[in-house]
Enzyme design. Structure first.
Site, mmCIF file in Angstrom:
data_model
loop_
_atom_site.group_PDB
_atom_site.id
_atom_site.type_symbol
_atom_site.label_atom_id
_atom_site.label_comp_id
_atom_site.label_asym_id
_atom_site.label_seq_id
_atom_site.Cartn_x
_atom_site.Cartn_y
_atom_site.Cartn_z
ATOM 1 N N ARG A 161 36.210 31.987 45.840
ATOM 2 C CA ARG A 161 34.960 32.706 46.039
ATOM 3 C C ARG A 161 34.158 32.612 44.774
ATOM 4 N NH1 ARG A 161 35.351 38.762 47.897
ATOM 5 N NH2 ARG A 161 36.898 38.859 46.254
ATOM 6 N N THR A 169 27.969 34.674 44.034
ATOM 7 C CA THR A 169 27.385 34.661 45.389
ATOM 8 C C THR A 169 28.366 35.163 46.448
ATOM 9 O OG1 THR A 169 28.216 32.435 45.781
ATOM 10 C CG2 THR A 169 26.030 32.618 44.783
ATOM 11 N N ASP A 212 43.794 42.764 43.729
ATOM 12 C CA ASP A 212 43.697 41.305 43.862
ATOM 13 C C ASP A 212 45.065 40.765 44.275
ATOM 14 O OD1 ASP A 212 43.859 38.457 43.129
ATOM 15 O OD2 ASP A 212 41.813 38.795 42.433
ATOM 16 N N ASP A 239 46.588 37.969 42.060
ATOM 17 C CA ASP A 239 47.068 38.491 40.773
ATOM 18 C C ASP A 239 48.383 39.231 40.935
ATOM 19 O OD1 ASP A 239 45.000 37.457 39.318
ATOM 20 O OD2 ASP A 239 43.892 39.342 39.142
#
Ligand code: URA
Length: 210
Positions: A105, A109, A201, A204
């Protein structure tokens, strides 16, 4: 949510997902839980795979017994967090083929950018399971599904742990024909595209890159 959204409410899945969400859960535990939840979810995700019959011999007599119909299925983790679900799925489908799709990603944006795609040439006619722990904006899942549909598979299913309503709506607007399986439908996305309450995340937490 629409008919093509399947929430897996099994209490063991729910319990393990809660452990995954907790901030204090270690990388080792998180990884093991991701594997276990994927294994448990696999039963629901593949519930309607078609069967055929095959003549076999038991030690007692011959019989016509059910077997999965068609070519080996293909598991498609979206890199990198999707890899966290791969082990669990492979332990249930050890002969499945694996295709990798790398999409990140753009943090500005939030749009998907494909940087890697490696699949066997024979996705045509196969059953594909696309995997990403988080269905957040939906953009990566939509882009990956666009790509996979081009290969003319027999079916595609999308599997995630936590979905945001925004992501489900986006995915179903683009691919209403593709079923989505999730262990939770959370409240919303924050301004950075993270799911609330979510689990942080996922990449992560699986890979220890916090
Ligand atoms: N990706 C993640 O890993 N977590 C989120 O909450 C959203 C996207």
């Amino acid at each position: 949510m629409s008919l093509n959204f399947h929430l897996i409410r099994h209490p063991v899945v729910q319990h393990k997902l809660t452990l995954m969400r907790q901030k204090g859960t270690s990388v080792t535990e998180f990884r093991a839980l991701a594997r276990e939840v994927a294994m448990l979810m696999s039963y629901e995700v593949t519930r309607n795979l078609p069967l055929t019959r095959k003549k076999i011999m038991t030690p007692m007599e011959s019989m016509s017994a059910p077997v999965l119909k068609g070519e080996k299925m293909v598991l498609v983790p979206i890199l990198r967090a999707g890899m966290g679900l791969l082990d669990g799925m492979l332990s249930i489908f050890p002969s499945a083929r694996v295709a990798h799709i790398g999409i990140y990603r753009d943090h500005r944006t939030l749009e998907p950018v494909e940087y890697y795609f490696k699949a066997s040439k024979t996705l045509k006619g196969r059953d594909l399971i696309l995997m990403d722990p988080m269905l957040a904006t939906g953009n990566s899942a939509v882009a990956a599904t666009d790509r996979l549909k081009g290969a003319k598979p027999r079916s595609i299913r999308f599997m995630c742990l936590v979905a945001a309503p925004e992501g489900v709506r986006c995915f179903q607007r683009h691919h209403p024909d593709i079923p989505v399986y999730a262990a939770a439908l959370d409240r919303k996305l924050n301004s950075h595209g993270y799911i609330l309450p979510g689990l942080g995340d996922a990449g992560d937490r699986i890979f220890g890159t916090i």
